[in-house]
Design a protein around this motif. Structure first.
Motif, PDB file in Angstrom:
ATOM      1  N   THR A   1      -1.002  -9.966 -23.650  1.00 40.14           N
ATOM      2  CA  THR A   1      -1.465 -11.300 -23.247  1.00 40.14           C
ATOM      3  C   THR A   1      -2.990 -11.377 -23.260  1.00 40.14           C
ATOM      4  O   THR A   1      -3.671 -10.451 -22.798  1.00 40.14           O
TER       5      THR A   1
ATOM      6  N   LEU B   1       2.469   1.626  -3.398  1.00 41.19           N
ATOM      7  CA  LEU B   1       1.487   2.114  -4.372  1.00 41.19           C
ATOM      8  C   LEU B   1       1.252   3.608  -4.188  1.00 41.19           C
ATOM      9  O   LEU B   1       1.215   4.380  -5.166  1.00 41.19           O
ATOM     10  N   ALA B   2       1.114   4.025  -2.933  1.00 46.81           N
ATOM     11  CA  ALA B   2       0.856   5.444  -2.670  1.00 46.81           C
ATOM     12  C   ALA B   2       2.023   6.303  -3.143  1.00 46.81           C
ATOM     13  O   ALA B   2       1.824   7.342  -3.796  1.00 46.81           O
TER      14      ALA B   2
ATOM     15  N   ALA C   1       4.049   9.643  -9.798  1.00 45.69           N
ATOM     16  CA  ALA C   1       3.513   9.713 -11.158  1.00 45.69           C
ATOM     17  C   ALA C   1       2.625  10.948 -11.327  1.00 45.69           C
ATOM     18  O   ALA C   1       2.634  11.595 -12.390  1.00 45.69           O
ATOM     19  N   ALA C   2       1.857  11.268 -10.289  1.00 50.55           N
ATOM     20  CA  ALA C   2       0.939  12.407 -10.383  1.00 50.55           C
ATOM     21  C   ALA C   2       1.697  13.730 -10.552  1.00 50.55           C
ATOM     22  O   ALA C   2       1.220  14.635 -11.233  1.00 50.55           O
TER      23      ALA C   2
ATOM     24  N   PHE D   1       6.594   0.855 -14.623  1.00 50.58           N
ATOM     25  CA  PHE D   1       5.304   0.462 -15.203  1.00 50.58           C
ATOM     26  C   PHE D   1       5.447  -0.104 -16.619  1.00 50.58           C
ATOM     27  O   PHE D   1       4.741  -1.021 -16.998  1.00 50.58           O
TER      28      PHE D   1
ATOM     29  N   LEU E   1       3.467  -3.274 -18.168  1.00 47.86           N
ATOM     30  CA  LEU E   1       2.255  -2.802 -18.831  1.00 47.86           C
ATOM     31  C   LEU E   1       2.116  -3.429 -20.228  1.00 47.86           C
ATOM     32  O   LEU E   1       1.033  -3.898 -20.612  1.00 47.86           O
TER      33      LEU E   1
ATOM     34  N   ALA F   1       2.225   6.352  -6.938  1.00 48.26           N
ATOM     35  CA  ALA F   1       1.123   7.134  -7.510  1.00 48.26           C
ATOM     36  C   ALA F   1       1.377   8.624  -7.350  1.00 48.26           C
ATOM     37  O   ALA F   1       1.136   9.417  -8.277  1.00 48.26           O
ATOM     38  N   VAL F   2       1.881   9.019  -6.180  1.00 45.61           N
ATOM     39  CA  VAL F   2       2.162  10.450  -5.969  1.00 45.61           C
ATOM     40  C   VAL F   2       3.275  10.900  -6.912  1.00 45.61           C
ATOM     41  O   VAL F   2       3.199  11.981  -7.528  1.00 45.61           O
TER      42      VAL F   2
ATOM     43  N   GLY G   1       0.821  -1.213   0.000  1.00 45.08           N
ATOM     44  CA  GLY G   1       0.000   0.000   0.000  1.00 45.08           C
ATOM     45  C   GLY G   1       0.854   1.261   0.000  1.00 45.08           C
ATOM     46  O   GLY G   1       0.594   2.211  -0.752  1.00 45.08           O
TER      47      GLY G   1
ATOM     48  N   LEU H   1       0.968  -7.091 -20.284  1.00 47.37           N
ATOM     49  CA  LEU H   1      -0.447  -7.196 -19.931  1.00 47.37           C
ATOM     50  C   LEU H   1      -1.335  -6.810 -21.109  1.00 47.37           C
ATOM     51  O   LEU H   1      -2.427  -7.354 -21.285  1.00 47.37           O
ATOM     52  N   GLN H   2      -0.844  -5.860 -21.914  1.00 39.80           N
ATOM     53  CA  GLN H   2      -1.649  -5.427 -23.061  1.00 39.80           C
ATOM     54  C   GLN H   2      -1.598  -6.447 -24.195  1.00 39.80           C
ATOM     55  O   GLN H   2      -2.496  -6.492 -25.024  1.00 39.80           O
TER      56      GLN H   2
END
Lengths: 230, 179
Positions: free
Chosen positions: B51, B23-24, B30-31, B41, B45, B27-28, B20, B48-49
């Motif tokens: 498969t 992730l936080a 990236a923001a 990423f 990424l 995310a911050v 967690g 996943l796109q």
């Protein structure tokens, strides 16, 4: 906590089972509504994420903080006994100084009190324990909860068949609860120990004025029978 | 199992905490337009796109996850042996609840039965729903020792203040042959 953990892992197991089966069956083409050629991360999802811009990252950060908080709660819960908070210190009043009658014992409020200064402190703890407590006015005695626990532990340990004692006092002065774990020596007669515990509880009530509303005693039988040497 | 559950729950809590926070932080970062700290990423990424659900690895992993979930459900839902069992309380007004550790009772019974002449390697299995005990004692010895074993076990149960009656089963095993 054990029951809570069990429920948690049942839910987790059910979610893993259902999710795994759903994705597995979809992958084998056994779910007509889902095309096996569907990508794990479809373009629509990626486009939607980009459409949200910074907001998507803010939501992700909030989810991360939430998960971290849940993790802290879960980890902390593993160290909690589930028997409530330990009993706070006890306040006793002297009838000679407080109007001729003794008030029933009550729990001391947590935190310092500026009105203190005339209290006596009873306790078996370290010297650091003997500080003026929150009780106010003359003729009041503050009894450390640790001293009460120590006293009842010593009394129980006097029985020759009791090898080790651990006591927890919970609740408050109006609703005291006693949790005891007795480790008995080899060949201990449990009904005899039960009689001794009843006497000990009676002494505890006589001394402190506290009548436990709930007493939970757990016995562990051991094959150790060496006697203590004092 | 209770200890294993506690350790697993502790591990899960720590994983949630670390994941967690990671992730936080990511995310911050990236923001505000900073490059990622630990998780790149672009490395996961693109796969996943590409498969699809039908790729062999996806159902394989999914079924492994389902098997893990099934195992977890089985372990948690099967009946567990009680950790504590209720014992008789003295007749009195005190609100005292008495209980005893199941394993310690099993150990005591085994030790007492092993003290019987000609009886060795006793195993005991105590079950029950707190105040209804079911005890199975399996000593190794001659069949004619059974009454004596029962007597010893009854004495032990009385000493332990077991809630009567206890459903007792003595299953004698053949003594080992001496070479």
């Amino acid at each position: 906590m054990d029951r809570g953990n069990r429920i948690l892992f049942v839910i987790l197991g059910a979610v893993l089972l259902l999710a795994g089966l759903a994705v597995g069956l979809a992958g084998f083409g056994l779910i007509p509504a889902v095309d096996p050629a569907t990508r794990l991360l479809p373009d629509q999802v990626r486009d939607r994420w980009h459409d949200w811009g910074t907001l998507a990252w803010i939501v992700a950060a909030a989810v991360g903080v939430l998960l971290a908080a849940l993790g802290v709660l879960l980890a902390r819960a593993q160290f909690v006994s589930g028997r409530g908070r330990p009993m706070p210190d006890l306040l006793l009043t002297d009838p000679a100084l407080t109007g001729g009658h003794a008030a029933p014992p009550r729990s001391a409020a947590a935190g310092p009190d500026s009105a203190g200064g005339a209290d006596s402190v009873a306790g078996a703890g370290s010297a650091g324990d003997a500080e003026p407590g929150p009780a106010a006015g003359p003729g009041r005695t503050r009894v450390r909860a640790a001293a009460l626990v120590h006293g009842i532990e010593r009394d129980l340990a006097r029985h020759p068949k009791v090898r080790r004692v651990s006591v927890l006092l919970a609740g408050d002065a109006a609703d005291p609860r006693v949790y005891a774990r007795l480790e008995l020596r080899a060949g201990a007669d449990v009904p005899h120990v039960q009689a001794y515990v009843s006497e000990s509880l009676a002494r505890f009530t006589e001394t402190t004025g506290l009548a436990p509303t709930d007493v939970d005693v757990v016995v562990q039988l051991t094959d150790r029978d060496q006697l203590r040497v004092r | 199992m209770r200890l294993v559950n506690r350790l697993l729950a502790l591990l899960l809590g720590l994983v949630l905490l670390a994941g967690g926070l990671l992730l936080a932080v990511e995310a911050v970062l990236a923001a505000v337009g900073h490059p990622p700290w630990l998780v790149r990423f672009d490395t996961w990424l693109a796969p996943l796109q590409r498969t699809t659900l039908g790729d062999p690895i996806v159902p394989g992993i999914a079924l492994a996850v389902a098997a893990l979930g099934l195992l977890l459900l089985f372990v948690q839902l099967r009946p567990w042996a009680p950790r504590l069992l209720v014992i008789r309380r003295r007749s009195g007004a005190e609100p005292v609840h008495w209980s005893v550790y199941r394993r310690s009772v099993e150990r005591e019974v085994c030790a007492a039965v092993d003290a019987v002449a000609g009886v060795t390697e006793t195993t005991a299995r105590l079950r029950g729903k707190r105040s209804r005990w079911r005890l199975t004692v399996s000593p190794r010895g001659r069949a004619d020792s059974r009454p004596q074993v029962r007597e010893v076990v009854a004495g032990q149960l009385d000493r332990i203040a077991a809630p009567l009656p206890v459903k007792l089963r003595v299953s004698m095993r053949r003594p080992r042959r001496v070479a």
